[in-house]
Scaffold this motif. Structure first.
Motif, PDB file in Angstrom:
ATOM      1  N   VAL A 647       0.692  -1.147   0.044  1.00  0.00           N
ATOM      2  CA  VAL A 647       0.032   0.042  -0.030  1.00  0.00           C
ATOM      3  C   VAL A 647       0.840   1.215  -0.014  1.00  0.00           C
ATOM      4  N   ILE A 653      -1.825   0.833  -4.860  1.00  0.00           N
ATOM      5  CA  ILE A 653      -1.255  -0.338  -4.653  1.00  0.00           C
ATOM      6  C   ILE A 653      -0.282  -0.904  -5.449  1.00  0.00           C
ATOM      7  N   VAL A 663      -8.339  -1.477  -5.849  1.00  0.00           N
ATOM      8  CA  VAL A 663      -8.133  -2.871  -5.467  1.00  0.00           C
ATOM      9  C   VAL A 663      -8.632  -3.692  -6.715  1.00  0.00           C
ATOM     10  N   ALA A 666      -5.683  -3.978  -8.947  1.00  0.00           N
ATOM     11  CA  ALA A 666      -4.575  -4.561  -8.425  1.00  0.00           C
ATOM     12  C   ALA A 666      -4.914  -6.186  -8.432  1.00  0.00           C
ATOM     13  N   TRP A 681      -7.920  -9.471  -1.757  1.00  0.00           N
ATOM     14  CA  TRP A 681      -6.563  -9.140  -1.105  1.00  0.00           C
ATOM     15  C   TRP A 681      -7.073  -9.501   0.366  1.00  0.00           C
TER      16      TRP A 681
END
Length: 703
Positions: A647, A653, A663, A666, A681
């Motif tokens: 982070v 990220i 997210v 990512a 995650w």
């Protein structure tokens, strides 16, 4: 069988003299334009070196009805020889030797000039540099006009140039070179002369066979040749129509000095003779396949393959009727209103000229044979054209598809209702409900702004009278062929290119330049937005424009912006926007049924956009301290990949070498096949044994 031809030698001097007097004439079975200057240069160069440059073919026929003079000037004697093959060579020679101006393909007038270097024996198309050099004769026409004065002027100029030394040997060599050039008048061509008693159709057939060697002539070329034999006025009418489609009436008067009150000029396309011929044949003969039409026009029986003159006369009469309708001013002007009604404004929006041609043919058939009132016909044909453009109806095997459309009208009761019923049935079959929901969004998965689906989206915005994004001007006013402006609206990347490349790490231009990433904005806005991410520039732009919320929301609907789009993952944004663009296209299409139709452009709430009170963004969790910068993330179900993400302070990220703004992004960067990145995650906090999924952290109350 007696021979139909003989061989005869003609010198260049005899050829030029024959053209000058009018005894050699050009029949209208030829293409009207001369070669490029470079090809004329190669011809003269080959003749200068004594190389063969091919035979010419004449027809020994004194019938002047079907001939026109080379160069377009009045001649003093009746034609005795008509050019069948070699028109380009003969016109080029005549233009060079006589200094004649010829018509170019854009209908400008130009004298063909070639430069000659007597010291090297080279020919070139003259340039400003060559014209300044003393060792070049800038125009060989000067030699043919006056060899002695041309030689004297050349030597005077050459001797005055300190860069050159002209001794006796050099002067003799120059003399010989210029004499050799002047002697091209005596260059001999072998001419195949077709005898006078040979029929015109045989001559036309000979021409087609000769010009088919090494050149792919189209079926339209065959028919135009046939028309030159049996209906020259019709062939000329098509050529004039095609020519005039490039000019306003005032320009025709200025360029050609021909009294003209109307031209078919339009913002969508310029014509070739074969294109308007295609319309005439579809209307008159009810045929789309030109090869079939060619055989029919010749009167050839499909079984015996014998030419029937009576049948030929009948089919020609049908063609004349079709062409009269196709070239009628009123028909064309009324049809142009169909394209405008369908939302198409400029040439750039026409992805298939065949769609214009075949729609025009159907419009004429509906108006003339089925007597559909103009207002009703305009509406059904606008729907037909819109459907044909966005589906690419006439893109693949256009002749076959159009023949099918023509066949459906055969045997139908010739009433307005029946015509509308047939076309409406085909429209419905081409774009059923699942086509709008499934096929059309997939067709928008492209980076081509010329793709039929994307052009259909722009057309729909015009139909819906949409405004430019974050502006008060109408899109249809900017996309106007009559508008004169330095810059109008531009296709702006909603996710800017530099942002996608430098931050998201995208390198595939096809992905970056997806049409679903484009929105129409005023050019000044495009400059201002630059390469900022949507989360940065969009709130600034909305605030700066100060557009009332109801109007802004309406603009977002027109421009197919998903709810909360600035927070979406790029891939998710593209997917959602394609479906919304397809919805806009569909709603525009529906308005073609009713000008007063109020479109339903409401957008579903984005499943990827969290509600701030209960589902905070990842950036908020970082800035509020719930997830400190430096926190390590790993997949909940790593499957042996061992990926470790980190982070960053700005809420991004880092996965490998790539920075991901969400997210979800990512997770996709780590090759997650599907699902939410919040569930993909889990976070590892320093000094704590607890490992928590991001979805759990997101649902915890923020203190």
């Amino acid at each position: 069988m007696s021979a139909k031809f003989g061989h005869h030698p003609w010198t260049v001097e005899e050829l030029v003299s024959g053209v000058d007097k009018g005894t050699i004439r050009l029949p209208d079975i030829q293409r009207p334009f001369v070669w490029p200057n470079a090809k004329v240069r190669d011809l003269i160069d080959s003749m200068y070196r004594g190389y063969p440059v091919g035979e010419l073919m004449f027809w020994a026929n004194k019938d002047g009805e079907h001939t026109k003079a080379i160069g377009g000037n009045a001649k003093t004697q009746d034609a005795s020889m008509q050019v069948v093959d070699g028109q380009q060579r003969l016109t080029s020679l005549y233009a060079v030797l006589k200094g004649l101006e010829v018509w170019r393909e854009d209908y400008s007038r130009e004298a063909i000039k070639l430069a000659f270097n007597p010291m090297t024996g080279r020919f070139e198309v003259p340039t400003a540099v060559i014209e300044r050099q003393s060792d070049w004769i800038a125009d060989i026409g000067d030699v043919f006009a006056g060899q002695i004065s041309a030689r004297r002027n050349y030597l005077t100029r050459l001797k005055a140039d300190p860069k050159h030394t002209v001794d006796a040997d050099t002067e003799d060599a120059i003399e010989l070179a210029i004499q050799r050039l002047a002697d091209l008048r005596n260059y001999t061509f072998q001419v195949v002369q077709i005898k006078e008693e040979v029929e015109r159709e045989t001559v036309a057939d000979i021409f087609v066979r000769i010009n088919s060697e090494g050149v792919n002539l189209s079926s339209a070329d065959f028919i135009l040749t046939w028309m030159s034999v049996f209906w020259e006025e019709g062939r000329t009418e098509l050529e004039v129509w095609a020519r005039n489609s490039r000019f306003t009436p005032a320009e025709v008067v200025s360029i050609l000095n021909e009294p003209t009150k109307w031209t078919p000029q339009n913002p969508y396309m310029t014509f070739e003779p074969g294109q308007i011929l295609r319309v005439a044949i579809a209307v008159g003969l009810r045929r789309a396949k030109l090869q079939d039409a060619y055989n029919v026009l010749r009167g050839r029986d499909p079984r015996t393959r014998v030419i029937d003159p009576a049948r030929r006369t009948t089919e020609l009469a049908r063609l004349k009727t079709g062409q009269a309708h196709a070239t009628k001013n009123l028909h064309w002007d009324e049809f142009l209103k169909v394209l405008e009604r369908a939302g198409f404004r400029t040439k750039d929006m026409i992805t298939s000229e065949n769609t214009v041609l075949y729609s025009y043919a159907l419009w004429i058939i509906g108006r003339i044979d089925f007597k559909v009132p103009v207002d009703e016909l305009r509406e059904v044909m606008a729907r037909w054209f819109f459907m044909s453009q966005i589906t690419g109806r006439y893109t693949s095997s256009p002749e076959t598809r159009m023949q099918e459309d023509l066949n459906r009208l055969e045997g139908v009761n010739p009433t307005p209702d029946e015509f509308i019923k047939v076309l409406s049935g085909q429209i419905a079959a081409a774009v059923p409900e699942d086509w709008w929901r499934v096929t059309l969004p997939e067709n928008l998965n492209t980076s081509s702004t010329g793709a039929p689906a994307y052009v259909g989206y722009i057309a729909a915005l015009n139909i819906l009278d949409a405004e430019v994004l974050l502006a008060t001007s109408k899109i249809k006013d900017w996309i106007n062929p009559l508008r004169r402006t330095v810059k109008g609206i531009e296709k702006h990347h909603l996710f800017p290119k530099d942002y996608l490349k430098s931050v998201l790490g995208l390198t595939d231009n096809k992905k970056i330049n997806q049409v679903a990433n484009f929105a129409l904005v005023e050019w000044s806005d495009n400059i201002t937005i630059s390469n900022q991410p949507p989360t940065a520039y969009w709130p600034q732009e909305v605030s700066a424009k100060n557009i009332e919320e109801v109007r802004r929301v309406r603009q977002e609907e027109w421009h197919a912006l998903p709810e909360g789009w600035i927070n979406l993952d790029y891939e998710e944004f593209l997917q959602q926007r394609r479906h919304l663009m397809a919805k806009v296209i569909h709603e525009g299409y529906k308005r073609l049924f009713d000008p007063n139709y109020e479109p339903d452009l409401t957008r579903p709430a984005s499943p990827s956009t969290p509600a701030a009170t209960t589902l905070p963004t990842f950036e908020y969790l970082v800035t509020s301290g719930v997830i400190p910068p430096g926190t390590l993330l790993t997949p909940v179900d790593p499957e042996g990949t061992g990926t470790i993400a980190e982070v960053m302070e700005d809420g991004y990220i880092k996965v490998g070498d790539h920075l991901c703004e969400t997210v979800d992004r990512a997770a996709k960067e780590d090759h997650a096949e599907s699902g939410s990145g919040w569930d993909y995650w889990q976070a590892h906090f320093d000094g704590e044994d607890e490992v928590v999924t991001l979805s759990d952290l997101r649902e915890r109350p923020v203190v």
